[in-house]
Enzyme design. Sequence first.
Site, short mmCIF file in Angstrom:
data_model
loop_
_atom_site.label_atom_id
_atom_site.label_comp_id
_atom_site.label_asym_id
_atom_site.label_seq_id
_atom_site.Cartn_x
_atom_site.Cartn_y
_atom_site.Cartn_z
N GLU A 1 -74.52 -32.28 -66.20
CA GLU A 1 -74.43 -33.63 -65.65
C GLU A 1 -73.01 -34.18 -65.73
OE1 GLU A 1 -78.62 -35.81 -66.51
OE2 GLU A 1 -77.59 -35.06 -68.25
N GLY B 1 -86.33 -38.73 -63.00
CA GLY B 1 -87.45 -38.41 -62.12
C GLY B 1 -87.88 -39.68 -61.39
N MET C 1 -84.96 -39.80 -70.26
CA MET C 1 -85.24 -39.55 -71.67
C MET C 1 -84.23 -40.17 -72.65
SD MET C 1 -86.64 -35.61 -71.28
CE MET C 1 -87.26 -35.52 -72.95
N GLU C 2 -83.33 -41.02 -72.17
CA GLU C 2 -82.30 -41.56 -73.06
C GLU C 2 -81.96 -43.05 -72.86
OE1 GLU C 2 -81.50 -38.90 -70.97
OE2 GLU C 2 -81.93 -37.29 -72.39
N ASP D 1 -85.95 -35.16 -59.18
CA ASP D 1 -87.33 -34.67 -58.98
C ASP D 1 -88.25 -35.87 -58.90
OD1 ASP D 1 -88.47 -34.93 -61.94
OD2 ASP D 1 -86.75 -34.72 -62.12
N1 ADE Z 1 -84.99 -36.51 -66.07
C1 ADE Z 1 -85.01 -35.95 -64.84
N2 ADE Z 1 -86.26 -35.72 -64.43
C2 ADE Z 1 -87.07 -36.16 -65.41
C3 ADE Z 1 -88.47 -36.18 -65.59
N3 ADE Z 1 -89.29 -35.70 -64.64
N4 ADE Z 1 -88.97 -36.68 -66.75
C4 ADE Z 1 -88.14 -37.13 -67.71
N5 ADE Z 1 -86.80 -37.13 -67.60
C5 ADE Z 1 -86.27 -36.64 -66.46
#
Ligand code: ADE
Length: 251
Positions: A13, A79, A194-195, A218
Amino acid sequence: MPRIGIISALHEELAAVLQRLPDEQRESVAGRDFWCGHWHGHALVAVLARVGKVAAATTATVLIERFGVDRIVFTGVAGGLAAGVRVGDIVLARELLQHDMDASPLFPRHEVPLYGRARFAADAALSDALAHAAQTVLAQPEAAWGTAVARELALLHTARLHQGLVVTGDRFVATALESAALRRELPDALAVEMEGAAVAQVCHDYGIPFAAVRTISDRADDSAHLDFSRFVRQVASPVSAAVLEAYFQKL
Ligand code: ADE
């Protein structure tokens, strides 16, 4: 002189950002590499947090305590959750929340105990500047990203900027069932990662401005993991670098 902290979770990243720093010097603290340098004359410290809320909070704390940054920008991938938030789009967090925080029945679901809140606001001025930078980049993708990335995004659709709630948790969301549950619980959530909310909480504690800008990699469904690394390396990383370039140019 202001000193800006830039955090990403994964090396892929941040790779394109590091390539653009002319004079970066690496320092290791708490098992992480911090690159101190300048971009368009502005001092910055770029760092890889690794994945998850604890790693992100530790990294943000070191950036503030040890490196004296006075604002933090998180950049990376997320996501897409809300309808219309598609792969290749950019999401700017105006608010962040930990979707896996649950101290009920002692505290309301999602509320961070003893803070009296579930949502942490991103800094308005910093986010406005990044939104402007993202719009500039989206208006001329070829100029900002180079033809390969622009072509890849054009194959997907015309990328858009979304602004609003981003939710954070210690789970890679990789089933349609789970993303549907998140949409039900938090109908205004645009994206999941996630952060972000962990860094937002640390910045709240220290009273320093925070913003987060993410490229959608995604749709947080059963195919979320497919093609993930390649997308991060070839699309999301150049997008992050282009947005930050536009931000530093105007600073
Ligand atoms: N970062 C990128 N895609 C993610 C996902 N599907 N879930 C959690 N963190 C992500």
